[in-house]
Design an enzyme around this catalytic site. Sequence first.
Site, PDB file in Angstrom:
ATOM      1  N   ASP A 184      -1.249   1.447  -3.863  1.00 36.07           N
ATOM      2  CA  ASP A 184      -2.095   0.385  -4.410  1.00 36.07           C
ATOM      3  C   ASP A 184      -3.481   0.877  -4.811  1.00 36.07           C
ATOM      4  OD1 ASP A 184      -3.106   0.702  -1.808  1.00 36.07           O
ATOM      5  OD2 ASP A 184      -3.649  -1.409  -1.642  1.00 36.07           O
TER       6      ASP A 184
ATOM      7  N   ASP B 178      -2.647   6.399  -3.311  1.00 32.81           N
ATOM      8  CA  ASP B 178      -1.497   5.753  -2.691  1.00 32.81           C
ATOM      9  C   ASP B 178      -0.997   4.636  -3.608  1.00 32.81           C
ATOM     10  OD1 ASP B 178      -3.594   3.978  -2.284  1.00 32.81           O
ATOM     11  OD2 ASP B 178      -2.870   3.320  -0.332  1.00 32.81           O
TER      12      ASP B 178
ATOM     13  N   ASP C 262      -6.104   2.260  -3.177  1.00 35.28           N
ATOM     14  CA  ASP C 262      -7.339   2.192  -2.391  1.00 35.28           C
ATOM     15  C   ASP C 262      -7.559   3.446  -1.552  1.00 35.28           C
ATOM     16  OD1 ASP C 262      -5.429   1.746  -0.438  1.00 35.28           O
ATOM     17  OD2 ASP C 262      -6.180  -0.218   0.168  1.00 35.28           O
TER      18      ASP C 262
ATOM     19  N   SER D  32       0.806  -1.215   0.000  1.00 31.93           N
ATOM     20  CA  SER D  32       0.000   0.000   0.000  1.00 31.93           C
ATOM     21  C   SER D  32       0.847   1.277   0.000  1.00 31.93           C
ATOM     22  CB  SER D  32      -0.958  -0.040   1.193  1.00 31.93           C
ATOM     23  OG  SER D  32      -1.894   0.993   1.145  1.00 31.93           O
TER      24      SER D  32
END
Length: 454
Positions: free
Chosen positions: A246, A244, A248, A105
């Site tokens: 990833d 960010d 999400d 992430s």
Amino acid sequence: MAAPVKRKYFGTDGVRGRVGQYPITPDFVMRLGMAAGKVLMQHDQGRVIIGKDTRLSGYMLEAALEAGFSAAGVSTVLLGPMPTPAVSYLTKAFRADLGVVISASHNPYYDNGIKFFSREGTKLPDEVEQAIEEALEHEIELAEPSLFGRAYRQNDAPGRYVEFCKSTFDSHMSLEGLTIVLDCANGATYHVAPLVFKELGANVISMGVSPNGTNINDGVGSTHPETLVERVLATKADLGIAFDGDGDRVMMVDKHGHLLDGDMLLYIIALDRKDRGRLTGGVVGTQMSNLGFELALKRAGIEFCRSAVGDRYVMEQLLEHNWRLGGENSGHIICLDYTSTGDGIISALQVLKASIRQKKTLSELVADLKMFPQTLINIRLTAGFDALSDEKVKQTVAAVENELQDRGRVLLRKSGTEPVIRVMVEGEDHETVNKMAARIADVIRAQAEEANSL
């Protein structure tokens, strides 16, 4: 409020750590794939999809997972670099039995992790994660050679996800006339987010779209919004959007360079839905949600409840209350009428829909929202010291809470993704909360140093 369940390997967002250090090693990740595959095969299920962000270590971990699943008799569909929410969506779209994301992430490139999605596109239930952990504790037998899983590449996955994102934006609306700066954090949205906003009509200025395996989240993205602020002001854009690593989480910046965090974006979406009679129940926030945000929702007649920190706990509260909207101030927003997990692109589109409908800029949409000053200090700790149980730390926290009375909050919590303790103090005066947070942090550091010297 549901309390986080303690596990040996799984944190609040999967298994995560520094690459090369247990458990983020090729041998463990292969065993993790085998264990997850064995749990799946108990229910006659046998196909998973695997996506990853842009970290260099993703190649190694992808190969290890593929080997583990194949050895357990499970076939894999490899998506390549894809946002976490895309994997959630495609798990359902492909009728897969499991979705897997290789990502850490918002963490630096040298970290990585593995997180799983159920066939419904949601985080795995605690009992399934527990079953996988139990399988890891025993010898895992390989499937019969004739039953080994196969691996496939799904080359059209990005296009499928782009079209899904666009489908959440009203067909009669357009972003034409808007100049938007997109910061993709050199992460998993680098090849899909610009397409979504361009195809909806926006003039897109892209940044953070040149991943090299080690520059994910490096001075860009939602964890470094100052870079986006500078670009928005320099280009005189209408707004900026930062994701960010990833994809999400999302943060947004108005044309004046003011940052809108997850609480503020959630406020915009909630009020717009209430005005249109489209808000089902209330809104779920977390222990970190700003008190000003909570009070503003109550003034608008919108119910609010807090969950533990972590999107899985936001989801639990949403399902318990049968509500559809929730999220974290980090920018992880869940719109259950469109997605089954946090999705930065779709959340940003919901904010833009509100802006277009109401013919207001971002700054105008949050003009009535008065946020309380909030200071957050992250303290990296070595193993063995429990700040939450230390008596001197508890006494210091109690003293600060007594000074704040009902005009603020103190929150200490362990991160579910990093070896840090987070100190948050919230109140009416910025200088005061800064001093209070520093006071607690100083005590934690001193106590940790003393404990480590014994």
